[in-house]
Write an enzyme that holds these catalytic residues in place. Structure first.
Site, PDB file in Angstrom:
ATOM      1  N   HIS A 295       3.882  -7.274   2.599  1.00 44.03           N
ATOM      2  CA  HIS A 295       2.516  -6.753   2.770  1.00 44.03           C
ATOM      3  C   HIS A 295       1.694  -7.971   3.206  1.00 44.03           C
ATOM      4  O   HIS A 295       1.349  -8.823   2.390  1.00 44.03           O
ATOM      5  CB  HIS A 295       2.035  -6.172   1.446  1.00 44.03           C
ATOM      6  CG  HIS A 295       0.577  -5.803   1.419  1.00 44.03           C
ATOM      7  ND1 HIS A 295       0.141  -4.502   1.282  1.00 44.03           N
ATOM      8  CD2 HIS A 295      -0.545  -6.560   1.483  1.00 44.03           C
ATOM      9  CE1 HIS A 295      -1.186  -4.491   1.280  1.00 44.03           C
ATOM     10  NE2 HIS A 295      -1.624  -5.721   1.390  1.00 44.03           N
TER      11      HIS A 295
ATOM     12  N   ASP B 123       3.760   5.011   3.951  1.00 43.40           N
ATOM     13  CA  ASP B 123       2.934   4.319   2.942  1.00 43.40           C
ATOM     14  C   ASP B 123       2.233   5.350   2.048  1.00 43.40           C
ATOM     15  O   ASP B 123       1.078   5.187   1.654  1.00 43.40           O
ATOM     16  CB  ASP B 123       1.927   3.359   3.585  1.00 43.40           C
ATOM     17  CG  ASP B 123       1.443   2.295   2.600  1.00 43.40           C
ATOM     18  OD1 ASP B 123       1.909   2.268   1.438  1.00 43.40           O
ATOM     19  OD2 ASP B 123       0.578   1.479   2.993  1.00 43.40           O
TER      20      ASP B 123
ATOM     21  N   HIS C 206       8.933   3.419   3.058  1.00 42.42           N
ATOM     22  CA  HIS C 206       7.791   2.830   2.353  1.00 42.42           C
ATOM     23  C   HIS C 206       6.944   3.922   1.712  1.00 42.42           C
ATOM     24  O   HIS C 206       6.076   4.508   2.359  1.00 42.42           O
ATOM     25  CB  HIS C 206       6.954   2.005   3.339  1.00 42.42           C
ATOM     26  CG  HIS C 206       5.812   1.251   2.714  1.00 42.42           C
ATOM     27  ND1 HIS C 206       5.307   0.102   3.277  1.00 42.42           N
ATOM     28  CD2 HIS C 206       5.081   1.466   1.596  1.00 42.42           C
ATOM     29  CE1 HIS C 206       4.300  -0.340   2.518  1.00 42.42           C
ATOM     30  NE2 HIS C 206       4.143   0.486   1.499  1.00 42.42           N
TER      31      HIS C 206
ATOM     32  N   ASN D 290       5.424  -1.149  -7.256  1.00 46.67           N
ATOM     33  CA  ASN D 290       4.155  -1.225  -7.998  1.00 46.67           C
ATOM     34  C   ASN D 290       3.785   0.070  -8.712  1.00 46.67           C
ATOM     35  O   ASN D 290       2.655   0.546  -8.631  1.00 46.67           O
ATOM     36  CB  ASN D 290       3.017  -1.685  -7.070  1.00 46.67           C
ATOM     37  CG  ASN D 290       2.658  -0.660  -6.023  1.00 46.67           C
ATOM     38  OD1 ASN D 290       3.455   0.224  -5.703  1.00 46.67           O
ATOM     39  ND2 ASN D 290       1.467  -0.766  -5.466  1.00 46.67           N
TER      40      ASN D 290
ATOM     41  N   ARG E 134       4.473   6.989  -8.648  1.00 50.12           N
ATOM     42  CA  ARG E 134       3.787   6.199  -9.676  1.00 50.12           C
ATOM     43  C   ARG E 134       4.527   6.129 -10.995  1.00 50.12           C
ATOM     44  O   ARG E 134       4.010   5.589 -11.963  1.00 50.12           O
ATOM     45  CB  ARG E 134       2.379   6.745  -9.873  1.00 50.12           C
ATOM     46  CG  ARG E 134       1.568   6.850  -8.579  1.00 50.12           C
ATOM     47  CD  ARG E 134       1.427   5.513  -7.879  1.00 50.12           C
ATOM     48  NE  ARG E 134       0.440   5.587  -6.784  1.00 50.12           N
ATOM     49  CZ  ARG E 134       0.133   4.564  -6.004  1.00 50.12           C
ATOM     50  NH1 ARG E 134       0.741   3.400  -6.162  1.00 50.12           N
ATOM     51  NH2 ARG E 134      -0.771   4.694  -5.043  1.00 50.12           N
TER      52      ARG E 134
ATOM     53  N   HIS F 133       3.582  -1.936   7.454  1.00 52.84           N
ATOM     54  CA  HIS F 133       2.367  -1.339   8.016  1.00 52.84           C
ATOM     55  C   HIS F 133       1.545  -2.244   8.955  1.00 52.84           C
ATOM     56  O   HIS F 133       0.423  -2.639   8.652  1.00 52.84           O
ATOM     57  CB  HIS F 133       1.448  -0.790   6.914  1.00 52.84           C
ATOM     58  CG  HIS F 133       1.327  -1.645   5.677  1.00 52.84           C
ATOM     59  ND1 HIS F 133       1.033  -2.979   5.712  1.00 52.84           N
ATOM     60  CD2 HIS F 133       1.487  -1.340   4.372  1.00 52.84           C
ATOM     61  CE1 HIS F 133       0.991  -3.453   4.479  1.00 52.84           C
ATOM     62  NE2 HIS F 133       1.283  -2.482   3.645  1.00 52.84           N
TER      63      HIS F 133
ATOM     64  N   HIS G 151      -3.206   9.014  -5.373  1.00 53.14           N
ATOM     65  CA  HIS G 151      -4.161   8.663  -6.429  1.00 53.14           C
ATOM     66  C   HIS G 151      -4.730   9.959  -6.990  1.00 53.14           C
ATOM     67  O   HIS G 151      -4.632  11.006  -6.348  1.00 53.14           O
ATOM     68  CB  HIS G 151      -5.300   7.801  -5.875  1.00 53.14           C
ATOM     69  CG  HIS G 151      -4.850   6.467  -5.385  1.00 53.14           C
ATOM     70  ND1 HIS G 151      -4.424   5.468  -6.238  1.00 53.14           N
ATOM     71  CD2 HIS G 151      -4.737   5.958  -4.136  1.00 53.14           C
ATOM     72  CE1 HIS G 151      -4.081   4.410  -5.531  1.00 53.14           C
ATOM     73  NE2 HIS G 151      -4.252   4.669  -4.249  1.00 53.14           N
TER      74      HIS G 151
HETATM   75 ZN   LIG Z   1       1.065  -2.617   1.590  1.00 47.77          ZN
HETATM   76 ZN   LIG Z   2       2.398   0.416   0.431  1.00 45.08          ZN
END
Ligand SMILES: [Zn+2]
Ligand SMILES: [Zn+2]
Length: 407
Positions: free
Chosen positions: A167, A293, A48, A82, A52, A220, A297
């Site tokens: 999620h 995870d 996971h 994503n 980007r 998560h 950013h």
């Molecule tokens: Zn998530």
């Molecule tokens: Zn995630």
């Protein structure tokens, strides 16, 4: 041929991208790697992560993400859909595979979106993405609020033998939430995200997995109630697996008293009782896998005030050290949660095991190496970590991907 010599518990011989031998090596190799004092484990797998690319290469590219992976000991990662341009069709899947091959570091396995554009409205072309190489499907970052759509997604994914990575968040309960709902949030006057928002969706997903016979994987896990849901569902024979992120194994919502964005993620850091329950669930195998995870950013984004800044911190380069520092999770279970368990969940054939004929993805760990987390040294473009300055013991020294020494 590469002879990994003197590691615990055995020597390993790599040849032509595969593990040729495990145990006593008598063959003469072209290269001998002195591994005295190191522990040899299957190449670590992080199921996971968020890179980007395409679309937000300023935050992370597939190449910088793959470099962060091998720096942290990971030979394979599964990258969520994503990115700036959502991976919701076969073009997106092929793009990730091509870019990761070009980077030539960790294996990057694409996860396809469940719904087009992650909008939660219309199913994406799961079949075409599965054929193109998606290992699983997920709208991670966004919950799938529509239960009927989730049911159809599970039915569809089952036809291709792929799990849905969920999620779990009831968004109607978390609107405007900045941190965990509880005593600390009440004191700080910040809007909270209750445990129930995660546990209720996990329960829904388990019932839908029971209804469809499909495999659902709970991402998560952060709340003790969610641990209870997963434990009961497994007892009932439901096809559910789960993962925990390192920060939910170590940190509590008390950290938010500093109002620092490096403690803001989704799901949020919870109470001490939750951390204890999640650690115990990893230790006893109720939670199968550990996954970072990893969510990079830009500094500008994370430097905004707590309510405005995005969720997420990076983790690929700290996960191993953090996990090995958690005494209640035995070393072998910790490694299993980052090798065999994710390989099983994602059906990654030839990965997560050290046996003859398996892929030559191998990590050599110095379990005693003391080091201090220094974000400026990260290979990731992300710098936001809750472990800045933390002293850890244990790190990956050498990483082989497909028989090639990457670090
Ligand atoms: Zn998530
Ligand atoms: Zn995630």
């Amino acid at each position: 041929m590469i002879h990994i010599k003197g590691a615990k518990p055995f020597d390993v011989l790599l040849d032509g991208g595969k593990i040729r031998k495990v145990g006593k090596v008598t063959e003469k190799a072209d290269q001998v790697v002195d591994a005295k004092g190191l522990v040899v484990v299957p190449g670590l797998i992080d199921m996971h992560v968020h890179f980007r690319e395409p679309g937000r290469e300023d935050k992370e590219t597939i190449a910088t993400g793959a470099a962060a992976a091998v720096a942290g000991g990971f030979t394979s990662v599964a990258v969520m859909a994503n990115s700036g341009r959502v991976c919701d069709d076969e073009v997106g899947v092929v793009y990730v595979k091509t870019r990761s091959r070009e980077a030539g570091l960790a294996n990057v396995f694409p996860v396809g979106a469940v719904t087009k554009g992650l909008k939660g409205e219309e199913l994406a072309e799961l079949g075409k993405m599965a054929v193109a190489g998606a290992v699983a499907f997920s709208d991670d970052g966004m919950p799938i609020m529509n239960s009927e759509l989730m049911r159809r997604a599970l039915e569809y994914a089952k036809m291709f033998g792929k799990p849905i990575l969920s999620h779990c968040e009831d968004a109607t309960l978390t609107r405007g939430a900045v941190m965990n709902e509880g005593a600390v949030a009440a004191e700080l006057g910040l809007k909270g995200y209750p445990n129930a928002a995660e546990a209720a969706m996990a329960a829904r997903d388990c019932y839908l997995a029971a209804l469809t016979g499909a495999h659902v994987h709970i991402c998560h896990v952060s709340a003790r109630e969610t641990v209870g849901v997963v434990r009961q569902a497994k007892k009932n024979g439901i096809r559910v697996t789960a993962e925990a992120a390192p920060h939910h194994l170590m940190l509590t919502d008390e950290t938010l008293r500093k109002y620092e964005s490096k403690y803001k993620m989704s799901p949020p850091l919870r109470a001490a009782e939750d951390v204890e329950a999640v650690v115990a669930a990893v230790a006893d195998g109720t939670i199968d896998a550990i996954a970072s995870d990893h969510a990079p950013h830009t500094a500008e984004e994370k430097e905004q005030e707590l309510a405005a800044c995005p969720n997420g911190v990076i983790g690929l380069e700290t996960t191993l050290g953090v996990v090995l520092s958690i005494r209640k999770i035995p070393f072998d279970r910790a490694i299993d949660a980052m090798t065999a368990a994710p390989a099983r969940i994602l059906d990654l054939v030839g990965k997560g095991v050290l046996e003859e004929g398996a892929d030559a993805d191998v990590t050599l760990i110095d379990p005693k190496a003391a080091w201090t987390v220094d974000p400026s040294a990260f290979r990731s473009k992300g710098r936001c970590t809750p472990y800045d300055g933390l002293k850890l013991a244990g790190r990956a020294v050498h990483v082989f991907v497909g028989g090639k020494l990457c670090t």
